[in-house]
Design a protein around this motif. Structure first.
Motif, PDB file in Angstrom:
ATOM      1  N   SER A  36       0.855  -1.192   0.000  1.00 44.72           N
ATOM      2  CA  SER A  36       0.000   0.000   0.000  1.00 44.72           C
ATOM      3  C   SER A  36       0.885   1.234   0.000  1.00 44.72           C
ATOM      4  O   SER A  36       1.830   1.326   0.786  1.00 44.72           O
ATOM      5  N   THR A  79      -4.638   6.355  -0.376  1.00 49.89           N
ATOM      6  CA  THR A  79      -5.691   5.363  -0.304  1.00 49.89           C
ATOM      7  C   THR A  79      -5.877   4.696  -1.661  1.00 49.89           C
ATOM      8  O   THR A  79      -5.927   5.377  -2.695  1.00 49.89           O
ATOM      9  N   ASP A  80      -5.974   3.378  -1.647  1.00 52.46           N
ATOM     10  CA  ASP A  80      -6.187   2.605  -2.879  1.00 52.46           C
ATOM     11  C   ASP A  80      -5.105   2.857  -3.918  1.00 52.46           C
ATOM     12  O   ASP A  80      -5.365   2.839  -5.129  1.00 52.46           O
ATOM     13  N   TYR A 138      -0.853   1.821  -4.815  1.00 53.36           N
ATOM     14  CA  TYR A 138       0.126   0.789  -4.488  1.00 53.36           C
ATOM     15  C   TYR A 138       1.508   1.148  -5.025  1.00 53.36           C
ATOM     16  O   TYR A 138       1.639   1.784  -6.081  1.00 53.36           O
ATOM     17  N   GLU A 162       2.725  -6.176   3.338  1.00 50.80           N
ATOM     18  CA  GLU A 162       2.934  -5.011   4.195  1.00 50.80           C
ATOM     19  C   GLU A 162       4.408  -4.924   4.582  1.00 50.80           C
ATOM     20  O   GLU A 162       4.818  -5.441   5.614  1.00 50.80           O
TER      21      GLU A 162
END
Length: 282
Positions: A64, A69-70, A72, A98
């Motif tokens: 991430s 947000t959203d 990568y 992660e």
């Protein structure tokens, strides 16, 4: 330190991850600290043609994106991502893991080194990042990367070269052996241009670098008292025993002094280190 001594696709397997899935290619971006900076255009085009025909066979490893947000960030597989864009894919298979910043950098370096994808300068800069940003030592790097300490040290010495010489090394006009021979030259950029122009071998480059230093006017030497016969004889004995030029500086009437050993190549330095190490272990 992360467990980086394994294949990049397995590294971090003990960390949380999601199964393979496809993500829109526009939501993925490269890691800004990726050690690899150059991509062979011909190989990239070949990979794009393969992906267009068969798809992406090996998922990218992503995490991430920090603070987004959203989105990568690529951990491993930037070349596949670039080729997929060229082939016109809208989605690409990924494994989301992660990783922290340290693990991302380590995995990226290891993946590229294991595949021989980095040029010497990129590899050296990757080592420098691990040392400067995360406090690793050259000994630690040599252990986890499966490289000798001399390999790590020799590559990092290349970063002392002027930018122009490093560029020649990046684009393949000079090899790492050529570059190492120029590190201590008086004018490495001028000599590098001669090496490229004349297609000199590494040995010829080493001779050129040595001759350029020999032609540099030496500073006037300070007057020195002649060495006594015993000191000269001892120098000869040590030189014969080590196979390297040895000089002894010992002031008359004093208890202390200095011994200097001159080596002509990194191989000779490695041999000297091995000889001293063996002596300490006895």
């Amino acid at each position: 330190m992360a467990d980086i001594g394994v294949d990049a696709t397995d590294a971090g397997s003990k960390r949380s991850s999601s199964p393979d899935r496809e993500i829109p290619i526009e939501l993925i971006h490269p890691n800004p600290d990726q050690p690899r900076r150059s991509f062979d255009e011909e190989k990239l085009s070949d990979l794009a043609a393969s992906i267009a025909a068969k798809g992406v066979l090996q998922p990218l490893i992503v995490r991430s994106a920090p603070g987004q947000t959203d989105r990568y960030e690529i951990v491993a597989g930037e070349r596949r991502w670039r080729a997929a864009q060229r082939s016109g894919l809208h989605k690409i298979p990924v494994i989301v893991r992660e990783f922290d910043d340290l693990e991302v950098l380590e995995v990226a370096i290891v993946e590229n080194i294991q595949r021989d994808d980095l040029n010497a300068i990129e590899e050296a800069q990757g080592f420098r990042q691990l040392i400067d940003r995360f406090g690793h030592t050259q000994d630690q790097l040599s252990t986890v990367l499966g490289k000798s300490r001399s390999h790590v040290a020799n590559l990092m010495r290349l970063l002392k070269l002027p930018d122009g010489v490093q560029d020649l090394l990046r684009n393949g006009q000079l090899s790492a052996g050529h570059a190492r021979a120029l590190i201590n030259a008086e004018d490495p950029e001028a000599l590098a241009a001669l090496v490229v122009k004349n297609g000199l071998s590494v040995r010829e480059t080493e001779r050129l670098a040595k001759s350029s230093k020999a032609e540099t006017p030496a500073r006037p030497a300070k007057s020195k008292a002649a060495k006594d016969a015993d000191t000269v004889a001892l120098e000869g004995d040590l030189t014969a025993a080590l196979g390297l030029a040895v000089q002894i500086k010992h002031e008359n009437g004093a208890e202390s002094g200095q011994i200097s050993v001159k080596y002509q190549s990194l191989e000779q330095l490695d041999q000297l280190c091995a000889l001293l190490s063996n002596g300490l272990e006895r």
